[in-house]
Design an enzyme around this catalytic site. Structure first.
Site, PDB file in Angstrom:
ATOM      1  N   ARG A 167      82.260  31.672  39.554  1.00  0.00           N
ATOM      2  CA  ARG A 167      83.532  31.531  40.262  1.00  0.00           C
ATOM      3  C   ARG A 167      84.164  32.880  40.635  1.00  0.00           C
ATOM      4  O   ARG A 167      84.559  33.084  41.783  1.00  0.00           O
ATOM      5  CB  ARG A 167      84.560  30.754  39.408  1.00  0.00           C
ATOM      6  CG  ARG A 167      84.397  29.272  39.474  1.00  0.00           C
ATOM      7  CD  ARG A 167      84.662  28.656  38.141  1.00  0.00           C
ATOM      8  NE  ARG A 167      83.589  29.029  37.229  1.00  0.00           N
ATOM      9  CZ  ARG A 167      82.457  28.333  37.110  1.00  0.00           C
ATOM     10  NH1 ARG A 167      82.307  27.237  37.781  1.00  0.00           N
ATOM     11  NH2 ARG A 167      81.490  28.737  36.302  1.00  0.00           N
ATOM     12  N   THR A 168      84.296  33.761  39.664  1.00  0.00           N
ATOM     13  CA  THR A 168      85.086  34.972  39.921  1.00  0.00           C
ATOM     14  C   THR A 168      84.418  35.819  41.005  1.00  0.00           C
ATOM     15  O   THR A 168      85.065  36.232  41.970  1.00  0.00           O
ATOM     16  CB  THR A 168      85.265  35.772  38.622  1.00  0.00           C
ATOM     17  OG1 THR A 168      85.707  34.884  37.612  1.00  0.00           O
ATOM     18  CG2 THR A 168      86.267  36.887  38.791  1.00  0.00           C
TER      19      THR A 168
ATOM     20  N   LYS B  54      70.738  53.100  32.273  1.00  0.00           N
ATOM     21  CA  LYS B  54      70.228  54.407  31.812  1.00  0.00           C
ATOM     22  C   LYS B  54      71.229  55.088  30.896  1.00  0.00           C
ATOM     23  O   LYS B  54      70.998  56.205  30.454  1.00  0.00           O
ATOM     24  CB  LYS B  54      69.956  55.314  33.027  1.00  0.00           C
ATOM     25  CG  LYS B  54      69.014  54.734  34.051  1.00  0.00           C
ATOM     26  CD  LYS B  54      68.997  55.637  35.302  1.00  0.00           C
ATOM     27  CE  LYS B  54      68.514  54.875  36.522  1.00  0.00           C
ATOM     28  NZ  LYS B  54      68.897  55.562  37.768  1.00  0.00           N
TER      29      LYS B  54
ATOM     30  N   ARG C 265      83.723  43.332  36.265  1.00  0.00           N
ATOM     31  CA  ARG C 265      83.708  42.508  35.041  1.00  0.00           C
ATOM     32  C   ARG C 265      82.819  43.229  34.032  1.00  0.00           C
ATOM     33  O   ARG C 265      81.731  43.708  34.387  1.00  0.00           O
ATOM     34  CB  ARG C 265      83.133  41.114  35.319  1.00  0.00           C
ATOM     35  CG  ARG C 265      82.854  40.338  34.028  1.00  0.00           C
ATOM     36  CD  ARG C 265      82.471  38.905  34.274  1.00  0.00           C
ATOM     37  NE  ARG C 265      83.643  38.124  34.635  1.00  0.00           N
ATOM     38  CZ  ARG C 265      83.627  36.795  34.761  1.00  0.00           C
ATOM     39  NH1 ARG C 265      82.513  36.123  34.559  1.00  0.00           N
ATOM     40  NH2 ARG C 265      84.729  36.141  35.087  1.00  0.00           N
TER      41      ARG C 265
ATOM     42  N   HIS D 249      91.674  38.424  31.706  1.00  0.00           N
ATOM     43  CA  HIS D 249      91.061  37.977  32.969  1.00  0.00           C
ATOM     44  C   HIS D 249      92.254  37.672  33.890  1.00  0.00           C
ATOM     45  O   HIS D 249      92.587  36.522  34.161  1.00  0.00           O
ATOM     46  CB  HIS D 249      90.217  36.732  32.696  1.00  0.00           C
ATOM     47  CG  HIS D 249      89.315  36.305  33.811  1.00  0.00           C
ATOM     48  ND1 HIS D 249      89.378  36.845  35.077  1.00  0.00           N
ATOM     49  CD2 HIS D 249      88.330  35.366  33.849  1.00  0.00           C
ATOM     50  CE1 HIS D 249      88.448  36.262  35.830  1.00  0.00           C
ATOM     51  NE2 HIS D 249      87.812  35.352  35.111  1.00  0.00           N
TER      52      HIS D 249
HETATM   53  N1   CP Z   1      86.392  31.187  35.256  1.00  0.00           N
HETATM   54  C1   CP Z   1      85.464  32.147  35.372  1.00  0.00           C
HETATM   55  O1   CP Z   1      85.714  33.331  35.105  1.00  0.00           O
HETATM   56  O2   CP Z   1      84.246  31.698  35.782  1.00  0.00           O
HETATM   57  P1   CP Z   1      82.977  32.614  36.024  1.00  0.00           P
HETATM   58  O3   CP Z   1      82.560  33.168  34.672  1.00  0.00           O
HETATM   59  O4   CP Z   1      81.938  31.701  36.624  1.00  0.00           O
HETATM   60  O5   CP Z   1      83.367  33.722  36.948  1.00  0.00           O
END
Ligand code: CP
Length: 305
Positions: free
Chosen positions: A53-54, A83, A104, A132
């Site tokens: 999703r993100t 590395k 991320r 998040h």
């Molecule tokens: N909700 C969410 O962060 O989903 P993903 O891990 O698929 O990005």
């Protein structure tokens, strides 16, 4: 230049503006009238942890606004982090190529380290069990859309609260609005960190910690289920002990308010019975869709546009 590292950084007036902008983005997308305001921008999307999703909603958001994207999935293997390059050095380099960087990373607070060296806006797409923030905003947007208000709500979080970065991003945003009460529902092994609870107490936030989903359900306006995060456990035995302790079943739904909503950041594994998906209160797929509009608004916010 504005980084988006944690929801703690936002004041209520900024949050209101971002939600309004996301609403305008949704309307424009639905009318097919999105302005290409990022047409001269390059956005780097670098994911050191898996994502559906993100990453894809950020890329969709950027493309809808006319930006170009450079990206890495599985960045732990496919970038020079493999590395041994540090997150700081990687960030410096990405900032010299792109106009905005989205990262991320599995390590909590790594984005705070990256922000210290960033020279273009940096967006945290999830750092370990810490934050998040863009998920927090899309969750808030979803609650507003469904309930038409963000105050005087009973919000229950169920499942793996210890490891939930989405909870830790959504609660500070909901705390900006009066009259909200939180119910934290989890087995003892997966309850919220004590420092999080201490901070709530110090600030006189209304909350209860519960061990059973059944006792919380009748009170809730929002039930926010979470996945037991296998990847955060030191060993599989500990994971197996708790993975199926909290499952929302179809039979539970009759004990919920008619206008309650069931949320989940997704992916969901076993914590929501498949039949629940058909219930009109199940909001999680719309929630994920809202991520595109909210991330369009957040890209513009970070770029000061
Ligand atoms: N909700 C969410 O962060 O989903 P993903 O891990 O698929 O990005």
């Amino acid at each position: 230049m504005k980084n988006i590292i944690s929801t703690h950084q936002f004041k209520k007036n900024e949050v209101k503006k971002i939600l309004a902008r996301a609403g305008a983005m949704e309307e424009n997308v639905k009318k097919g009238k999105v302005k290409q305001i990022l047409k001269d921008k390059i956005i780097a999307c670098v994911f050191f942890e898996p994502s559906t999703r993100t990453r894809f909603s950020f890329e969709t958001a950027a493309l809808k606004l006319g930006a170009k994207i450079i990206s890495a999935e599985n960045a732990m293997e496919n970038t020079s982090a493999h590395k041994g390059e540090t997150i700081e050095d990687t960030t410096k380099i990405l900032c010299s190529y792109a106009d905005l960087v989205i990262i991320r990373h599995p390590k909590s607070f790594s984005l705070e380290a990256a922000a210290k060296v960033a020279t273009v806006p940096l967006i945290n797409a999830g750092d370990g069990t810490n934050q998040h923030p863009t998920q927090g905003f899309l969750d808030l947007y979803t609650i507003k859309k469904e309930h038409k208000r963000l105050m005087n709500l009973n919000i229950g979080f169920g499942g793996d609260l210890l490891n939930s970065r989405t909870l830790k991003s959504l609660v500070p945003l909901l705390r900006l609005y009066t009259g909200n009460k939180f119910y934290f529902i989890s087995p003892k092994e997966l309850r919220l960190p004590r420092e999080f609870i201490k901070e709530l107490k110090e600030n006189e936030v209304q909350f209860e910690e519960l061990k059973s989903l059944e006792e919380a359900l009748p009170n809730l306006d929002v039930l926010y289920m979470t996945r037991v995060q296998k990847e955060r456990f030191a060993n599989i035995t500990d994971y197996n002990k708790v993975k199926d302790l909290f499952i929302l079943k179809k039979k539970h739904l009759k004990n919920m308010k008619k206008d309650a909503i069931i949320m989940h950041p997704l992916p969901k594994i076993n914590e929501i019975e498949k039949e629940v998906d058909e219930d009109p209160r199940a909001t999680y797929f719309h929630q994920a869709q809202n991520g595109v509009y909210v991330r369009m608004a957040l890209l513009c916010y970070a770029l000061g546009l």
